[in-house]
Structure formats: structure tokens, C-alpha cells
Design an enzyme around this catalytic site. Structure first.
Site, PDB file in Angstrom:
ATOM      1  CG  HIS A   1       1.244   1.743   6.199  1.00  0.00           C
ATOM      2  ND1 HIS A   1       1.936   2.096   5.060  1.00  0.00           N
ATOM      3  CD2 HIS A   1       1.838   0.612   6.661  1.00  0.00           C
ATOM      4  CE1 HIS A   1       2.899   1.208   4.839  1.00  0.00           C
ATOM      5  NE2 HIS A   1       2.855   0.304   5.797  1.00  0.00           N
TER       6      HIS A   1
ATOM      7  CG  HIS B   1       6.774  -0.182   8.988  1.00  0.00           C
ATOM      8  ND1 HIS B   1       7.607  -0.995   8.253  1.00  0.00           N
ATOM      9  CD2 HIS B   1       5.662  -0.029   8.224  1.00  0.00           C
ATOM     10  CE1 HIS B   1       7.027  -1.304   7.103  1.00  0.00           C
ATOM     11  NE2 HIS B   1       5.832  -0.723   7.073  1.00  0.00           N
TER      12      HIS B   1
ATOM     13  CG  ASP C   1       3.611  -3.239   7.922  1.00  0.00           C
ATOM     14  OD1 ASP C   1       3.271  -2.125   7.465  1.00  0.00           O
ATOM     15  OD2 ASP C   1       3.740  -4.249   7.209  1.00  0.00           O
TER      16      ASP C   1
ATOM     17  N   GLY D   1      -2.540  -6.245   4.760  1.00  0.00           N
ATOM     18  CA  GLY D   1      -2.268  -5.396   5.908  1.00  0.00           C
ATOM     19  C   GLY D   1      -3.233  -5.608   7.059  1.00  0.00           C
TER      20      GLY D   1
ATOM     21  NE  ARG E   1      -3.626   2.118   4.941  1.00  0.00           N
ATOM     22  CZ  ARG E   1      -2.786   1.235   4.431  1.00  0.00           C
ATOM     23  NH1 ARG E   1      -1.836   1.644   3.582  1.00  0.00           N
ATOM     24  NH2 ARG E   1      -2.870  -0.040   4.722  1.00  0.00           N
TER      25      ARG E   1
ATOM     26  CG  HIS F   1       7.693  -5.646   6.443  1.00  0.00           C
ATOM     27  ND1 HIS F   1       8.403  -6.084   5.350  1.00  0.00           N
ATOM     28  CD2 HIS F   1       6.936  -4.622   5.994  1.00  0.00           C
ATOM     29  CE1 HIS F   1       8.085  -5.369   4.294  1.00  0.00           C
ATOM     30  NE2 HIS F   1       7.194  -4.468   4.662  1.00  0.00           N
TER      31      HIS F   1
ATOM     32  CG  ASN G   1       1.900   3.206   1.741  1.00  0.00           C
ATOM     33  OD1 ASN G   1       2.025   3.805   2.804  1.00  0.00           O
ATOM     34  ND2 ASN G   1       1.471   1.960   1.674  1.00  0.00           N
TER      35      ASN G   1
ATOM     36  CG  HIS H   1       8.064  -3.662   0.861  1.00  0.00           C
ATOM     37  ND1 HIS H   1       6.893  -3.765   1.577  1.00  0.00           N
ATOM     38  CD2 HIS H   1       7.957  -4.567  -0.152  1.00  0.00           C
ATOM     39  CE1 HIS H   1       6.125  -4.682   1.033  1.00  0.00           C
ATOM     40  NE2 HIS H   1       6.749  -5.183  -0.029  1.00  0.00           N
TER      41      HIS H   1
END
Length: 427
Positions: free
Chosen positions: A61, A59, A304, A323, A63, A231, A93, A178
């Protein structure tokens, strides 16, 4: 082909700590044993250090594309390497959302070309990660998706969630959810309770998480479909997952380092480096998450990792996005708090299992173990010398990390991916 010898370390041989040398030949582990010697070999003296399988993170991110001021594939994978991670799974995302076989194939190609570590790509569950039609599960899997997730948003429609569970089950692709009920949020920014009252901000009640989790567990049971919870943050959620597993529901779950180590009482003021989603909960919730790991209710730890710009995080609890970064401090923060104590809360082997073999097993990844003939994905950690975390040392573009200023043990010294040195302490 080049050969590399890691000499004199304490090797985590898949659950046993042994003094041994480890020989890398090309992309593979050639041998693990004592007094290994090979001509024309690059040697690293790792005496007194821990040598283990590279960590695995389900997990993160990155970007990229669309939000590259926060992070890129290159910087995010460099942050992972600096934390000892050799395999990471990137959430969808980004903009555009990877929600089709073509977009997944494009992301897989970019991840492979630009990443310093192995990067696996999630597809979204629904098109554009919004309410509406689910993706072509079989198609995105065939294009290389490691799983499907709408992380960052909960799926608000029970009908859509059931359709997704059945579709992912039919395609044989993991679904990671989520859990967040939007109608209960009411503008909350940290967990409801004494700290929110003290700071004068709106709070998020635990039912934002647990009400949707209860729905999803019922749907997963009805569909007999595998379901992974992202999470987990509350004691009630842990108890619900424990009961669901006992009832035969095919549910798995992850917890983050920050939810294990920090509570809302640790928030020092209007500091958005302590703002994340789900929010930090109570000390009792932290203890319940650790208990869940120890008894198998929670299956693994995932970071995360969620970088943001300094300017965004400077807007305070009410204005900043949710975050924090986690790739570079995950192992060290957990090792320091849980293992390097007069009364340890877990063993080193347990911690390494939750961060490597366990997540690899959940998503059927070829990672998380040291085996002769296997991939030379290796992390070397210094367990003896403390290091104070500073913002300017991060490989990530994001500096939004609540462990800045903390003295941690377990800094990464070397990270190898497919036998290649991708990180050396300080470089």
C-alpha cells in the site's frame, strides 16, 4: 554504458548457491562467473554476502494519491528498495481509486516517474472499491493494470464476486481477493480468544475470513476462474485452499511475514503496531501457514506493507487503523526466524523462492531470476551480522512495525534496479 562488478559473493543462481562474480552492463546482467574482470568497472566487494534476484512483492500500500501523510510513491518504493525488493504491486485503496483505464494509465505513469523500484499497479475490482458495478477488466489491463483487487474490503455480494471472476478470466487479468465477511465482524479489533479477553477488547472470529473464502472457492470452481487469496491467516483457510487445489480449483494464495511469525499471544498490550487485518491468529495458525508454504498450498509470501502515521497508531487497538509496515523487515525477519536456526524451518533457497520467483511466476512478471542478458534487478544481503531494528531508520513514512527492537539477520546491503544502485546500507 556503465559497468558494475559484484565480486566474490554467494550467488543464488536460481536455486543453486555458488561462489561467483556478477557483472552488470548498463541495465542488464552481462555475466555470472568466476574471476570476472572488465576495464572501467565500478567494483563492489560482496565477499561473504548473498547476491540474489531482487525480491518481488505482490501486495503493498503506497497511499498515494490521497493519503500521502502515511506514504508516497517515493517513500514506499524507497522502503521496498531498503528491504531488497525490486518489483512491487501497489493496491488501489487510494483516493481517487484507480478504477478506469484513464486512472490506471495515470498511475502507471506516476509509478514509473517517481518510483525507485518497478511498481506495478492494481485496479480495483468494482468502481470506487464499493458495492456495485465491476470495472472494465479488459480496459484496465490494456492500460497497464497488473491485477484487480478491492483489498481492504471483502466483496460482500456473491453475485458481484461471480461477475468479477468471469470478467477477470475473460480479460486474462489476475484477481486478488481480500476475504472478509462484514456481517460477522461486530466491532472486533484482534482475533477472538484469550488475548482479546485479557485486553478487554472485542474479538474477530476466524469465520470472518473462512466463510467468505468458502463462498469464493465455490464460485471460482463454478466459473473455472483463477482466484488469488490475499494474506491468508487461519489454519482452516489453509486446509480449504489445499482441498480446493486438490479438486482442481485454479486458486493461489499468499501469506504475510507477520502472520507467519507472530501470533495474538505476542501482542504486548494496547499496542496498535500489532493491529492488522486480518488479525494475528494463534501459534497453530502460524504453523499451518508455514506448512502450507512447504507443501505448495500457499504459493508465495507478500508483505501487505501498510503504513500509517504515528498519531493514528497512537490511538490504541480500538482507535487505530489496521496495518503494519513490512517492506523493510520482511526478508530479515523471516531469515532470522526460519533459516538462521539450529533446526531450520525452511532453507534459504525456499525462502528466496517464496519472495521472488514464486510471486513473479504467479503474476507473469519479468522478475525473480538472475540470468545473463536479463534485467539487473539484484539484492545483496548480509546474512552474518545482526542488526537491531529502530524506528528512526525506516525509509517508509510509517513506523508501525512490531519488529522494532528485534535483532535480525539478513539486512540489505545493496539493491540494484535496472543496473542502477538505488539503495546502499545506511543510505
Amino acid at each position: 554504458m556503465s559497468k558494475t562488478l559484484l565480486r566474490g559473493g554467494t550467488v543464488n543462481l536460481n536455486g543453486d548457491l555458488v561462489k561467483a562474480d556478477l557483472l552488470i552492463d548498463g541495465t542488464k546482467i552481462a555475466a555470472i562467473g568466476t574471476n570476472l574482470a572488465e576495464p572501467d568497472t565500478t567494483e563492489y566487494d560482496v565477499s561473504g554476502m548473498l547476491v540474489t534476484a531482487g525480491l518481488v512483492d505482490l501486495h503493498v500500500h503506497l497511499r498515494d494519491p490521497g493519503q500521502t501523510a502515511k506514504e508516497t510513491i517515493k517513500t514506499g518504493s524507497a522502503a521496498a528498495a531498503r528491504g531488497g525488493f525490486t518489483t512491487i504491486c501497489a493496491m488501489p485503496n487510494v483516493d481517487p481509486v484507480p478504477d478506469s483505464p484513464a486512472r490506471i494509465a495515470e498511475m502507471v505513469a506516476r509509478n514509473n516517474a517517481e518510483g525507485l523500484v518497478h511498481i506495478k499497479q492494481y485496479s480495483s475490482i468494482t468502481h470506487n472499491r464499493t458495492a456495485g458495478a465491476t470495472v472494465d477488466f479488459a480496459g484496465v489491463k490494456a492500460a497497464g493494470a497488473v491485477g484487480v483487487s478491492n483489498d481492504g474490503n471483502g466483496i460482500q455480494s456473491a453475485d458481484t464476486m461471480l461477475e468479477a471472476l468471469l470478467g477477470a478470466k475473460a480479460a486474462g487479468i489476475p484477481l486478488a481477493e481480500h476475504v472478509e465477511e462484514d456481517s460477522l465482524k461486530h466491532g472486533g479489533v484482534i482475533s477472538a480468544g484469550a488475548k482479546a479477553d485479557e485486553l478487554g477488547v472485542k474479538g474477530l472470529i476466524p469465520a470472518v475470513e473462512t466463510s467468505q473464502l468458502a463462498r469464493d472457492l465455490a464460485l471460482a470452481q463454478s466459473a473455472d476462474a483463477p482466484y488469488h487469496v490475499c494474506h491468508v491467516s487461519t489454519a482452516t483457510s489453509v486446509n480449504m485452499i489445499r482441498a480446493a487445489k486438490a479438486a482442481g480449483v485454479p486458486v493461489t494464495a499468499e501469506a504475510t511475514p507477520h502472520h507467519l511469525l507472530l501470533s495474538d499471544s505476542d501482542i504486548p498490550g494496547d499496542d496498535a503496531n500489532y493491529k492488522m487485518n486480518p488479525p494475528l491468529r494463534t501459534r497453530k495458525d502460524c504453523a499451518a501457514l508455514l506448512e502450507g508454504l512447504l507443501d505448495g498450498t500457499i504459493d508465495c509470501i507478500a508483505t501487505d506493507h501498510a503504513p500509517h502515521t504515528d498519531a493514528e497508531k497512537a490511538q490504541g487497538l480500538c482507535g487505530a487503523p489496521n496495518g503494519i509496515t513490512g517492506s523493510e523487515t520482511a526478508f530479515a525477519s523471516l531469515y532470522t526466524a526460519f533459516v538462521r536456526q539450529d533446526q531450520p524451518k525452511c532453507t534459504l533457497i525456499q525462502l528466496l523462492h517464496w519472495l521472488s520467483a514464486a510471486p513473479a511466476t504467479l503474476f507473469k512478471l519479468n522478475a525473480g531470476k538472475l540470468l545473463p542478458g536479463g534485467a539487473a534487478d539484484i539484492a545483496v544481503f548480509d546474512l552474518e551480522h545482526g542488526h537491531t531494528v529502530t524506528a528512526d531508520e525506516f525509509a517508509s513514512k510509517g513506523h508501525n512495525n512490531p519488529f522494532i527492537g528485534h535483532k535480525l539477520y539478513g539486512e540489505t546491503v545493496y539493491t540494484f534496479v535496472d543496473g542502477q544502485l538505488v539503495y546502499h546500507e545506511g543510505n
